[in-house]
Design an enzyme around this catalytic site. Structure first.
Site, short mmCIF file in Angstrom:
data_model
loop_
_atom_site.label_atom_id
_atom_site.label_comp_id
_atom_site.label_asym_id
_atom_site.label_seq_id
_atom_site.Cartn_x
_atom_site.Cartn_y
_atom_site.Cartn_z
N ASP A 80 7.50 1.44 -16.08
CA ASP A 80 8.33 2.01 -15.01
C ASP A 80 9.01 3.31 -15.43
O ASP A 80 9.62 3.99 -14.59
CB ASP A 80 9.40 1.00 -14.58
CG ASP A 80 8.80 -0.18 -13.84
OD1 ASP A 80 7.58 -0.37 -13.92
OD2 ASP A 80 9.56 -0.94 -13.22
N GLU A 119 0.61 -0.23 -9.13
CA GLU A 119 1.06 -1.56 -8.74
C GLU A 119 1.64 -1.54 -7.34
O GLU A 119 2.65 -0.89 -7.08
CB GLU A 119 2.08 -2.13 -9.74
CG GLU A 119 3.23 -1.20 -10.10
CD GLU A 119 4.19 -1.85 -11.08
OE1 GLU A 119 3.81 -2.00 -12.25
OE2 GLU A 119 5.31 -2.23 -10.65
#
Length: 862
Positions: free
Chosen positions: A465, A532
């Site tokens: 992330d 994702e």
């Protein structure tokens, strides 16, 4: 031949920290799997010297089979209830709800636990070097053998480290040996495993031994980390250069002369090597010196959707005075992964290539069992399901997974994206101490060396992330350059640029919408490689497997057993969409069916959009692929291998030559995922109102180039005639054979505000069907179902299944050619299903036909 000193590989402790790419035919290998016992250090007064002695009697210890976490072993011993059923996990001491949080002070898992086993070394190990190999210990450990500390926590630290320990000095050949590990759980900034927001964190945080433990022997020279680096002469692929390297370690205090020999099919090579006492060398053999390592017309490795999975075997041996001192066999593939940046409209999309050809990546986020229980059988099913859906990739957020996973992906042609995990110490770089940096560096080293020979591994992610700080990113890149250099890498799985490597060309977010629910049209605006995402915030399983997750009383109405399997940030949007589009359910059966339809509709559109827009969009990783425990979100099939609507929506969307509807502009596309032109195809579209009156019909000829997406039709939707229209698309080859068909339900209110509640008014339909005799081949049953709708109504979302006759449990895994499909009046389908005989557990198979408005039928299969 290039010879490079690697003195740093051998640590002062005498431990050779490395990875085997495949410890092939070592001189007697022992797998230490059975006859282990475990116990809490809080229950033991003795020290490691005593516990690892042969005379010690471990009373009231718990039997264990390795690999196993502490929790896994205790559940197996019935100390704690099955944490996967109902809300049982909450009753386990030390359970905590903060994912990736600290183990509570009063938890039985807060302290170290002992793992102990006895094993016998063969007499022929005498005079040889004896090695103890560990593949992942979580998190720190003191390791004792026969009363001697052979490695302590200053060396054995890190969940992703791999170790080969030279235990020759303390091993007893031809006799019993005792091995004992004092394993400490992760805490603070430890670089351990995490489950982020995928499932509950197990109370022990995965403490234990994850993978196999082995003992093996070598002669005086040990061989490790053999690597085959392949390079094609792109854009042609008629020549491949192989560069082979291996690490040799002289474990003796004498100079040793030997011969390194290699064989790849009919290619042979050898070189004399002299090693000084205790010397360690990296030996590199390249085509400049060994011309036979330039291969003409190599058999290439491809993902399964575009070509064969050709594999080669390298056999390396090192002989001293005519005797094999050590050997390795390494399986590898000849293929080249590259990527380029498609820059347009201020966007940057990374396009991956295999052997010089563009490829749309379509995959899912893969995760292991929550208690890290190993199962080659589960892995085999995971990979078979990926192939059945037409997916070509998996993403691992952290490089976890047994060797079998990577070997299976090599064999079956599934690409793997590997990188570190988000939302944990792995991304809290500013809190890292020098010791943590050291663990990170060694962990990355070990995993790169372990995985670099696998042709299936196509990309490295240095962060998830977030991108690492510049110093950490440079460290990771240097390791990649030194040890691999055959794959692309990105600083993170996000679109954020780093000052070190610049733009990633991939995309993540926006959170939480793309993890919960967005309507079909949304995905056509996602021009990117998305690492994702998925309209998967709530995915209810079929009732048969819901009953395996929770007590009958918890099935309906919605209970805590549901809530513990959902995430508060994701299910509300998905549930809102379900209710608004299809109507609020009043039973578990209705909820499940409507959930499958919502999943099918949304997931099909997502995968179709990314392929239809290639190569402005170039890939999508569905979040997630599978589940670590019985979950009700983020999965293409549930923990018990029951496929959901998203599974079959994915299978439909990922056809290699495919016809599809575009929710953004109402056009019909033909998408070719094959590296071959097709001419003379026929694409047809028929549009019906809710009463099934035909309102539009057109057929066109289509010529399509290799790997092309092409608009071929633009149907006109009826204006305000009915709330719902139905669109039937068919693609045929130049002989009239059907290649692809697709069926859509469309709302007059548009996609974002779609209202399909009129589907609840569809009359019940009884279907005609016939079944072929059961055919058994190599333990796998196959049967063909012919099913026909003779009524004047639509049979919507037809769902055939295979049950066990007595228990009425689903037979899983199962491989239907199609499911959750619809039949127009007069339409007939023939489809095949396969399943394993052993999964019947001795019962007779039963066919069940069900659906949204289908009269349920059951018939025994013979």
């Amino acid at each position: 031949m290039k010879i490079i000193n690697l003195c740093s590989i051998i640590m002062a402790t005498g431990i050779f920290s490395s990875v085997c790419a495949g410890q092939a035919d070592p001189q007697g290998e022992i797998l230490l799997r059975d006859n282990w016992v475990i116990q809490s250090s809080g229950e033991i007064k003795e020290d490691g010297k005593t516990i690892s002695g042969l005379s010690y009697q471990p009373e009231k210890w718990y039997p264990a089979t390795i690999p196993s976490t502490i929790l896994g072993a205790l559940v197996e011993n019935k100390v704690f209830p099955d944490p996967y059923f109902g809300t049982s996990i909450e009753s386990i001491p030390g359970y905590f709800t903060q994912r990736s949080g600290e183990i509570p002070a009063n938890s039985p898992f807060r302290v170290a636990w002992w793992y102990r086993t006895l094993f016998t070394l063969p007499a022929d190990f005498k005079g040889k070097s004896t090695w103890l190999k560990f593949h992942s210990i979580n998190y720190k450990a003191n390791i004792w053998l026969n009363g001697h500390l052979i490695a302590d926590t200053s060396v054995i630290e890190g969940a992703y480290r791999l170790y080969n320990l030279n235990i020759t000095e303390f091993a007893k050949t031809g006799d019993k040996n005792c091995l004992a590990l004092e394993i400490f759980p992760p805490k603070g900034t430890d670089l351990t495993i995490t489950w982020v927001d995928w499932n509950p964190t197990p109370p022990d945080r995965g403490t234990g031994i994850w993978y196999d433990v082995k003992v093996y022997s070598t002669g005086p020279v040990a061989m490790k980390n053999s690597f085959i680096k392949t390079k094609l002469n792109l854009p042609s692929t008629d020549k491949a250069n192989l560069t082979i390297s291996t690490e040799l370690s002289n474990t003796s205090d004498k100079k040793i002369k030997g011969i390194l020999k290699g064989k790849i099919e009919n290619i042979r090579f050898s070189k004399k090597v002299t090693l000084a006492p205790n010397e360690n060398r990296l030996v590199v053999l390249d085509p400049e010196e060994f011309g036979q390592l330039e291969i003409s017309d190599p058999r290439l490795w491809w993902p399964h959707t575009v070509g064969p999975q050709n594999l080669y075997d390298l056999a390396l041996t090192f002989k001293v005075r005519g005797k094999v001192s050590d050997s390795e066999n390494v399986r590898f593939g000849i293929r080249e992964i590259t990527s380029w940046m498609n820059n347009f409209d201020k966007k940057h999309t990374r396009v991956f290539q295999i052997n010089g050809k563009n490829l749309v990546i379509r995959g899912g986020g893969y995760v292991e069992d929550m208690m890290l229980r190993p199962s080659d059988k589960r892995i085999d099913t995971d990979i078979m399901y990926a192939k059945h859906m037409g997916l070509n990739a998996l993403r691992l957020e952290a490089p976890r997974g047994s060797d079998h996973l990577f070997e299976k992906c090599d064999e079956e042609g599934i690409l793997i994206m590997v990188g570190w995990c988000c939302c944990s110490s792995w991304e809290r770089w500013k809190n890292w101490t020098p010791d943590v940096v050291n663990v990170a560096q060694k962990s990355w080293h070990d995993q790169i060396v372990r995985l670099r020979n696998h042709p299936s591994v196509f990309d490295w992610l240095l962060g998830s992330d977030n991108h690492p700080t510049p110093d950490v990113e440079k460290m990771y890149i240097q390791i990649l350059n030194d040890l691999d250099g055959t794959r692309p890498s990105q600083s993170s799985a996000t679109q954020d640029s780093s000052e070190v490597s610049g733009n990633t060309g991939v995309w993540m977010g926006p959170y939480p919408k793309v993890y919960s629910y967005m309507p079909p049209a949304y995905w056509y605006g996602k021009l990117e490689f998305n690492t994702e995402a998925g309209p998967s915030g709530e995915q209810i399983s079929p009732p048969e497997t819901m009953r395996k997750m929770m007590p009958e009383s918890d099935l309906w109405p919605i209970s805590k057993s549901w809530n513990i399997r959902l995430h508060k940030n994701f299910f509300p949007d998905a549930r809102k969409a379900l209710f608004s589009r299809y109507g609020e359910p009043v039973s578990i059966e209705e909820y499940s069916m409507k959930s499958q339809v919502l999943q099918y509709e949304a997931t099909r559109a997502m995968f179709e959009a990314y392929a239809g827009n290639k190569y402005r969009s170039s890939g999508i990783i569905y979040w997630m692929y599978n589940s670590a425990w019985p979950s009700l979100y983020w999965q293409l099939y549930d923990y018990f291998f029951a496929p959901n609507g998203a599974f079959y929506g994915t299978r439909k969307a990922c056809e290699n030559l495919h016809i599809q509807y575009s929710y953004d502009d109402g056009s019909v596309l033909v998408v070719n995922g094959i590296y071959q032109d097709f001419n003379g195809l026929k694409a047809s579209a028929k549009l019906y109102n809710f009463n099934l009156e035909e309102k539009y019909s057109k057929e066109v000829q289509v010529d399509i180039k290799a790997d092309e997406s092409k608009k071929v039709l633009l149907p006109e939707l009826p204006k305000d005639e009915s709330n719902i229209s139905f669109l039937k698309l068919v693609l045929k080859d130049n002989t009239g054979k059907e290649i692809s068909s697709n069926f859509y339900w469309l709302s007059v209110k548009g996609d974002e505000n779609a209202d399909f509640t009129d589907l609840n008014k569809l009359p019940k339909v009884k279907l005609n069907y016939s079944i072929s005799p059961l055919q058994l081949d190599n333990g796998r049953y196959a049967v063909t179902l012919e099913i026909e709708n003779l009524s004047s109504s639509l049979a919507f979302s037809v769902n055939p299944g295979i049950l066990k006759r007595n228990s009425k449990e689903l037979v899983l895994p199962v491989f239907w050619e199609d499911n959750y499909f619809s039949l127009l009046p007069g339409e007939k389908r023939k489809l095949k299903v396969e399943f394993h005989a052993e999964d019947l557990t001795g019962e007779t198979p039963l066919l069940a036909i069900d659906g949204w408005n289908v009269v349920r039928e059951e018939k025994e299969l013979k």
